[in-house]
Motif scaffolding. Structure first.
Motif, PDB file in Angstrom:
ATOM      1  N   ASP A   1      50.337  48.393  50.861  1.00  0.00           N
ATOM      2  CA  ASP A   1      50.948  47.331  50.062  1.00  0.00           C
ATOM      3  C   ASP A   1      50.088  46.953  48.858  1.00  0.00           C
ATOM      4  OD1 ASP A   1      53.034  47.247  51.857  1.00  0.00           O
ATOM      5  OD2 ASP A   1      52.298  45.505  52.952  1.00  0.00           O
ATOM      6  N   GLY A   2      48.882  47.508  48.798  1.00  0.00           N
ATOM      7  CA  GLY A   2      47.996  47.248  47.671  1.00  0.00           C
ATOM      8  C   GLY A   2      47.334  45.885  47.684  1.00  0.00           C
ATOM      9  N   ILE A   3      47.191  45.272  48.870  1.00  0.00           N
ATOM     10  CA  ILE A   3      46.645  43.917  48.929  1.00  0.00           C
ATOM     11  C   ILE A   3      45.395  43.821  49.806  1.00  0.00           C
ATOM     12  CG2 ILE A   3      48.883  42.852  48.499  1.00  0.00           C
ATOM     13  CD1 ILE A   3      49.117  42.283  51.477  1.00  0.00           C
ATOM     14  N   LEU A   4      44.940  44.921  50.366  1.00  0.00           N
ATOM     15  CA  LEU A   4      43.847  44.892  51.333  1.00  0.00           C
ATOM     16  C   LEU A   4      42.606  44.194  50.796  1.00  0.00           C
ATOM     17  CD1 LEU A   4      42.721  45.779  54.098  1.00  0.00           C
ATOM     18  CD2 LEU A   4      42.025  47.930  53.025  1.00  0.00           C
ATOM     19  N   ASN A   5      42.237  44.445  49.545  1.00  0.00           N
ATOM     20  CA  ASN A   5      40.990  43.918  48.988  1.00  0.00           C
ATOM     21  C   ASN A   5      41.198  42.820  47.953  1.00  0.00           C
ATOM     22  OD1 ASN A   5      39.203  45.733  50.433  1.00  0.00           O
ATOM     23  ND2 ASN A   5      39.986  47.359  49.106  1.00  0.00           N
ATOM     24  N   ASP A   6      42.412  42.290  47.863  1.00  0.00           N
ATOM     25  CA  ASP A   6      42.704  41.296  46.823  1.00  0.00           C
ATOM     26  C   ASP A   6      41.786  40.079  46.908  1.00  0.00           C
ATOM     27  OD1 ASP A   6      44.663  42.926  45.898  1.00  0.00           O
ATOM     28  OD2 ASP A   6      46.330  41.547  46.233  1.00  0.00           O
ATOM     29  N   ASN A   7      41.604  39.530  48.094  1.00  0.00           N
ATOM     30  CA  ASN A   7      40.794  38.323  48.206  1.00  0.00           C
ATOM     31  C   ASN A   7      39.322  38.604  47.958  1.00  0.00           C
ATOM     32  OD1 ASN A   7      39.541  35.830  50.034  1.00  0.00           O
ATOM     33  ND2 ASN A   7      41.498  35.369  49.044  1.00  0.00           N
ATOM     34  N   LYS A   8      38.868  39.785  48.366  1.00  0.00           N
ATOM     35  CA  LYS A   8      37.470  40.156  48.147  1.00  0.00           C
ATOM     36  C   LYS A   8      37.133  40.247  46.664  1.00  0.00           C
ATOM     37  CE  LYS A   8      37.057  42.849  52.420  1.00  0.00           C
ATOM     38  NZ  LYS A   8      36.145  41.894  53.077  1.00  0.00           N
ATOM     39  N   GLU A   9      38.136  40.555  45.855  1.00  0.00           N
ATOM     40  CA  GLU A   9      37.913  40.752  44.421  1.00  0.00           C
ATOM     41  C   GLU A   9      37.913  39.451  43.632  1.00  0.00           C
ATOM     42  OE1 GLU A   9      40.954  43.520  43.405  1.00  0.00           O
ATOM     43  OE2 GLU A   9      39.983  45.217  44.414  1.00  0.00           O
ATOM     44  N   LEU A  10      38.231  38.328  44.281  1.00  0.00           N
ATOM     45  CA  LEU A  10      38.192  37.040  43.599  1.00  0.00           C
ATOM     46  C   LEU A  10      36.743  36.591  43.415  1.00  0.00           C
ATOM     47  CD1 LEU A  10      41.015  35.109  45.505  1.00  0.00           C
ATOM     48  CD2 LEU A  10      41.187  36.253  43.284  1.00  0.00           C
ATOM     49  N   SER A  11      36.502  35.785  42.406  1.00  0.00           N
ATOM     50  CA  SER A  11      35.173  35.234  42.174  1.00  0.00           C
ATOM     51  C   SER A  11      35.098  33.837  42.773  1.00  0.00           C
ATOM     52  CB  SER A  11      34.873  35.164  40.671  1.00  0.00           C
ATOM     53  OG  SER A  11      34.843  36.468  40.105  1.00  0.00           O
ATOM     54  N   LEU A  12      34.067  33.605  43.562  1.00  0.00           N
ATOM     55  CA  LEU A  12      33.833  32.258  44.078  1.00  0.00           C
ATOM     56  C   LEU A  12      33.314  31.403  42.929  1.00  0.00           C
ATOM     57  CD1 LEU A  12      33.849  30.605  46.732  1.00  0.00           C
ATOM     58  CD2 LEU A  12      31.435  31.211  46.989  1.00  0.00           C
ATOM     59  N   PRO A  13      33.972  30.270  42.645  1.00  0.00           N
ATOM     60  CA  PRO A  13      33.532  29.430  41.519  1.00  0.00           C
ATOM     61  C   PRO A  13      32.041  29.135  41.567  1.00  0.00           C
ATOM     62  CG  PRO A  13      35.592  28.605  42.417  1.00  0.00           C
ATOM     63  CD  PRO A  13      35.137  29.696  43.345  1.00  0.00           C
ATOM     64  N   LEU A  14      31.448  28.997  40.404  1.00  0.00           N
ATOM     65  CA  LEU A  14      30.010  28.770  40.317  1.00  0.00           C
ATOM     66  C   LEU A  14      29.597  27.549  41.135  1.00  0.00           C
ATOM     67  CD1 LEU A  14      27.383  29.746  38.972  1.00  0.00           C
ATOM     68  CD2 LEU A  14      27.847  28.133  37.105  1.00  0.00           C
ATOM     69  N   SER A  15      30.373  26.481  41.011  1.00  0.00           N
ATOM     70  CA  SER A  15      30.095  25.269  41.785  1.00  0.00           C
ATOM     71  C   SER A  15      31.225  25.073  42.797  1.00  0.00           C
ATOM     72  CB  SER A  15      29.983  24.053  40.868  1.00  0.00           C
ATOM     73  OG  SER A  15      29.714  22.891  41.614  1.00  0.00           O
ATOM     74  N   ALA A  16      31.186  25.852  43.880  1.00  0.00           N
ATOM     75  CA  ALA A  16      32.237  25.776  44.904  1.00  0.00           C
ATOM     76  C   ALA A  16      31.905  24.646  45.872  1.00  0.00           C
ATOM     77  CB  ALA A  16      32.335  27.109  45.645  1.00  0.00           C
ATOM     78  N   ASN A  17      32.353  23.432  45.533  1.00  0.00           N
ATOM     79  CA  ASN A  17      32.014  22.277  46.367  1.00  0.00           C
ATOM     80  C   ASN A  17      33.238  21.522  46.883  1.00  0.00           C
ATOM     81  OD1 ASN A  17      32.858  21.138  43.993  1.00  0.00           O
ATOM     82  ND2 ASN A  17      30.968  19.994  43.597  1.00  0.00           N
ATOM     83  N   ARG A  18      34.432  22.014  46.587  1.00  0.00           N
ATOM     84  CA  ARG A  18      35.657  21.397  47.108  1.00  0.00           C
ATOM     85  C   ARG A  18      36.245  22.361  48.143  1.00  0.00           C
ATOM     86  NH1 ARG A  18      39.358  20.646  42.162  1.00  0.00           N
ATOM     87  NH2 ARG A  18      38.794  22.852  41.998  1.00  0.00           N
ATOM     88  N   ILE A  19      36.073  22.013  49.413  1.00  0.00           N
ATOM     89  CA  ILE A  19      36.326  22.966  50.483  1.00  0.00           C
ATOM     90  C   ILE A  19      37.472  22.493  51.385  1.00  0.00           C
ATOM     91  CG2 ILE A  19      35.277  24.276  52.349  1.00  0.00           C
ATOM     92  CD1 ILE A  19      33.963  24.662  49.578  1.00  0.00           C
ATOM     93  N   ALA A  20      38.497  23.318  51.508  1.00  0.00           N
ATOM     94  CA  ALA A  20      39.580  23.091  52.470  1.00  0.00           C
ATOM     95  C   ALA A  20      39.208  23.816  53.760  1.00  0.00           C
ATOM     96  CB  ALA A  20      40.904  23.619  51.922  1.00  0.00           C
ATOM     97  N   VAL A  21      39.229  23.105  54.866  1.00  0.00           N
ATOM     98  CA  VAL A  21      38.804  23.661  56.149  1.00  0.00           C
ATOM     99  C   VAL A  21      39.988  23.764  57.090  1.00  0.00           C
ATOM    100  CG1 VAL A  21      37.285  23.392  58.142  1.00  0.00           C
ATOM    101  CG2 VAL A  21      36.503  22.683  55.874  1.00  0.00           C
ATOM    102  N   ILE A  22      40.212  24.955  57.624  1.00  0.00           N
ATOM    103  CA  ILE A  22      41.240  25.162  58.646  1.00  0.00           C
ATOM    104  C   ILE A  22      40.537  25.372  59.977  1.00  0.00           C
ATOM    105  CG2 ILE A  22      43.109  26.661  59.439  1.00  0.00           C
ATOM    106  CD1 ILE A  22      43.758  27.266  56.538  1.00  0.00           C
ATOM    107  N   SER A  23      40.777  24.436  60.886  1.00  0.00           N
ATOM    108  CA  SER A  23      40.123  24.489  62.187  1.00  0.00           C
ATOM    109  C   SER A  23      40.929  23.654  63.170  1.00  0.00           C
ATOM    110  CB  SER A  23      38.684  23.976  62.089  1.00  0.00           C
ATOM    111  OG  SER A  23      37.997  24.152  63.303  1.00  0.00           O
ATOM    112  N   SER A  24      40.577  23.748  64.448  1.00  0.00           N
ATOM    113  CA  SER A  24      41.363  23.073  65.475  1.00  0.00           C
ATOM    114  C   SER A  24      41.051  21.592  65.596  1.00  0.00           C
ATOM    115  CB  SER A  24      41.125  23.742  66.831  1.00  0.00           C
ATOM    116  OG  SER A  24      39.753  23.691  67.163  1.00  0.00           O
ATOM    117  N   ALA A  25      39.876  21.191  65.219  1.00  0.00           N
ATOM    118  CA  ALA A  25      39.477  19.786  65.322  1.00  0.00           C
ATOM    119  C   ALA A  25      38.419  19.531  64.267  1.00  0.00           C
ATOM    120  CB  ALA A  25      38.931  19.485  66.711  1.00  0.00           C
ATOM    121  N   THR A  26      37.970  18.289  64.174  1.00  0.00           N
ATOM    122  CA  THR A  26      36.938  17.988  63.183  1.00  0.00           C
ATOM    123  C   THR A  26      35.738  18.902  63.404  1.00  0.00           C
ATOM    124  OG1 THR A  26      37.616  15.679  63.115  1.00  0.00           O
ATOM    125  CG2 THR A  26      35.438  16.212  62.236  1.00  0.00           C
TER     126      THR A  26
END
Length: 256
Positions: A89-114
């Motif tokens: 489908d041509g999507i295997l490495n799509d996320n790996k190719e993104l650049s993490l912002p220089l100041s990555a400090n706004r984080i969305a967390v997916i987890s079962s509890a706090t």
């Protein structure tokens, strides 16, 4: 145990399958330890049976052993098929190719509890780096993992401008509960997510499919926090270097 004809409709033979409680208590933990999977409906297994006959109930197949290697082979095949489909489908490495912002400090967390360990390490770091964290709750084990994590990803997407990265973490738990992370739909959603996905679901022995498509895979929730802190420190170091260079150039211009 049921055997059907080649067309899958006509019943050819049927036998009662039995496993005694003592044997089950012996084989179940061994199987789950070796495969990382819970014995559940739909799982392909290879078992050794003894044939017994009863005048009233007919013949039965009594289970005496199970081969984890057979199930491991089937699981590996399914994972290879998912990865091959993602690549096709041509999507295997799509996320790996993104650049993490220089100041990555706004984080969305997916987890079962706090996620206590993750938040404590991130928000109370020794360098006084500032992070904004929000939890998007999801089921992280069992048969509802796929649908629940997909719903959480949709919720993150609804406010995608608020986040620099999404972290999917799972603290502790048995490796036998991780099969929900080995699905095409969930892997495709992570692979195509518009900003970096970091996984830390605590699977020490092997990677799940979403680990293989994520931007960054770490072992544990605390390792995810350490990764983000290190990234911030590198960004701060680069900014300090730029600031020094600007000061030196400005000083040179003024002196000239």
């Amino acid at each position: 145990f049921v055997q059907k004809s080649v067309n899958g409709r006509d019943l050819v033979a049927k036998a009662r399958g039995v496993i005694w409680a003592g044997m089950y208590r012996l084989l179940k933990p061994m199987f789950e330890r070796e495969t990382g999977r819970t014995l559940s409906p739909g799982l392909k297994v290879l078992v050794k049976v003894g044939v017994t006959f009863h005048e009233l109930y007919g013949y039965s197949l009594t289970m005496t052993d199970i081969d984890p290697a057979y199930t491991l082979g089937d699981m590996a095949r399914l994972r290879r098929e998912i990865l091959a489909r993602l690549e096709a489908d041509g999507i295997l490495n799509d996320n790996k190719e993104l650049s993490l912002p220089l100041s990555a400090n706004r984080i969305a967390v997916i987890s079962s509890a706090t996620p206590g360990d993750f938040c404590n390490q991130l928000l109370r770091n020794d360098y006084r780096l500032r992070f904004t964290v929000r939890l998007f709750p999801a089921v992280m084990q069992g048969e509802h993992v796929e649908s629940s994590v997909l719903a959480a990803l949709d919720a993150v997407m609804a406010r995608q401008d608020d986040w620099d990265a999404v972290v999917i973490i799972r603290g502790g738990g048995a490796t036998s509960d991780l099969s929900g992370f080995d699905t095409y739909l969930l892997a495709a959603a992570c692979a195509q997510f518009p900003f970096p996905v970091i996984t830390g679901i605590g699977h020490e022995r092997d990677d799940t499919v979403i680990d293989l498509v994520a931007h960054t895979r770490v072992k544990t929730p605390t390792a995810a926090a350490a990764f983000l802190i290190h990234h911030q420190l590198e960004a701060a170091s680069r900014l300090e270097a730029v600031a020094r260079e600007i000061q030196q150039q400005a000083k040179g211009c003024m002196e000239g």
